[in-house]
Scaffold this active site. Structure first.
Site, PDB file in Angstrom:
ATOM      1  N   GLU A   1       0.831  -1.191   0.000  1.00 23.16           N
ATOM      2  CA  GLU A   1       0.000   0.000   0.000  1.00 23.16           C
ATOM      3  C   GLU A   1       0.869   1.246   0.000  1.00 23.16           C
ATOM      4  O   GLU A   1       0.699   2.150  -0.803  1.00 23.16           O
ATOM      5  CB  GLU A   1      -0.912  -0.010   1.242  1.00 23.16           C
TER       6      GLU A   1
ATOM      7  N   ARG B   1      12.594   6.055   8.129  1.00 22.18           N
ATOM      8  CA  ARG B   1      13.195   7.097   8.951  1.00 22.18           C
ATOM      9  C   ARG B   1      14.568   6.660   9.421  1.00 22.18           C
ATOM     10  O   ARG B   1      14.895   5.475   9.453  1.00 22.18           O
ATOM     11  CB  ARG B   1      12.306   7.422  10.142  1.00 22.18           C
TER      12      ARG B   1
ATOM     13  N   SER C   1      16.620   9.776  20.457  1.00 25.43           N
ATOM     14  CA  SER C   1      16.118   8.429  20.731  1.00 25.43           C
ATOM     15  C   SER C   1      17.247   7.412  20.776  1.00 25.43           C
ATOM     16  O   SER C   1      17.247   6.497  21.611  1.00 25.43           O
ATOM     17  CB  SER C   1      15.090   8.021  19.674  1.00 25.43           C
TER      18      SER C   1
ATOM     19  N   LYS D   1       1.977  -9.766  20.608  1.00 26.92           N
ATOM     20  CA  LYS D   1       2.382  -9.396  21.955  1.00 26.92           C
ATOM     21  C   LYS D   1       1.149  -9.394  22.863  1.00 26.92           C
ATOM     22  O   LYS D   1       0.015  -9.287  22.386  1.00 26.92           O
ATOM     23  CB  LYS D   1       3.034  -8.011  21.946  1.00 26.92           C
TER      24      LYS D   1
ATOM     25  N   HIS E   1       8.535  -8.340  11.993  1.00 23.13           N
ATOM     26  CA  HIS E   1       9.785  -7.592  12.096  1.00 23.13           C
ATOM     27  C   HIS E   1      10.932  -8.371  11.455  1.00 23.13           C
ATOM     28  O   HIS E   1      11.081  -9.572  11.693  1.00 23.13           O
ATOM     29  CB  HIS E   1      10.126  -7.326  13.563  1.00 23.13           C
TER      30      HIS E   1
ATOM     31  N   GLU F   1      16.043  -2.117  10.045  1.00 25.14           N
ATOM     32  CA  GLU F   1      14.878  -2.791  10.616  1.00 25.14           C
ATOM     33  C   GLU F   1      13.658  -2.561   9.733  1.00 25.14           C
ATOM     34  O   GLU F   1      13.377  -1.429   9.332  1.00 25.14           O
ATOM     35  CB  GLU F   1      14.568  -2.275  12.016  1.00 25.14           C
TER      36      GLU F   1
ATOM     37  N   ALA G   1      -1.220   0.418  15.802  1.00 26.27           N
ATOM     38  CA  ALA G   1       0.094   0.723  16.358  1.00 26.27           C
ATOM     39  C   ALA G   1       0.276   2.227  16.555  1.00 26.27           C
ATOM     40  O   ALA G   1       0.892   2.664  17.535  1.00 26.27           O
ATOM     41  CB  ALA G   1       1.191   0.179  15.437  1.00 26.27           C
TER      42      ALA G   1
END
Length: 218
Positions: free
Chosen positions: A55, A60, A66, A129, A137, A156, A168
């Site tokens: 889609e 990033r 971070s 989870k 992942h 990743e 999410a």
């Protein structure tokens, strides 16, 4: 995650460029390499009259703030070397699919790329989870062919359906809002929605399969 844009000209350095230094270019390169590979495969499928499995994609480079926080949390020295070799998500790509089967098709396609090495994979779709989070992942080691050597860079990938991505995004807002007065209720509601969305994703895939079977009979 913001849409990734490659821009080689910068009048002033961003905090990320200052932190990652020359390795910032390697992180950009890994993202571009994976996205380019995906784009070629997508176009090839379209020439065969097949549906586009993707889609959209977002990418990033992890912010300097971070990354520093993550290194400290893992009790690692705050260095560029540790950021690139001990932490695997400095470069990140999110791939959003329409149907469940598209996710596993993309996973198989990436794993079949001879020069990509899968370092780690976790299937949170078949094994969600406890809070309801679902996604696939992959950590890839991506080779960048430079002038005098090959530079390997970790990247990743999170591969999920549109419904999973919406969930999410909402859960992310919940996690980082510090003034929520009823977190337990919202957490329980998010878990309920995650289960309902998983059922809906499965139903959509079943309907698509039925459509394909009927189309073959015509």
């Amino acid at each position: 995650m913001q849409q990734y844009k490659y821009n080689i000209q910068c009048d002033t350095l961003t905090p990320e460029q200052e932190f990652y230094q020359e390795s910032y270019v390697f992180l950009e390169g890994a993202i571009i390499e994976v996205l380019s590979r995906l784009e070629i495969i997508r176009k090839y499928k379209l020439t065969k009259g097949l549906n586009d499995p993707i889609e959209h994609c977002k990418a990033r480079i992890k912010s300097a703030e971070s990354m520093k926080e993550k290194l400290k949390r893992k009790e690692l020295s705050v260095t560029v070397s540790n950021a690139l070799t001990q932490i695997f998500d400095a470069a990140g790509i999110r791939i959003i699919c329409t149907f469940l089967d598209d996710i596993y098709w993309i996973v198989d396609m990436l794993k079949n790329q001879e020069d990509f090495e899968v370092i780690e994979e976790k299937d949170y779709i078949r094994n969600p989870k406890p809070n309801g989070y679902r996604s696939y992942h992959l950590i890839l080691k991506v080779p960048l062919h430079l002038e005098d050597h090959i530079q390997n860079v970790y990247c990743e990938l999170q591969i999920r359906t549109i419904a999973m991505d919406c969930w999410a995004s909402l859960e992310h807002q919940m996690k980082y809002k510090k003034d929520i007065t009823c977190p337990d209720m919202i957490t329980a509601e998010l878990k309920r929605c995650a289960d309902e969305m998983a059922s809906t994703d499965l139903n959509f895939q079943t309907i698509l399969d039925m459509i394909k079977v009927n189309a073959m009979k015509l």
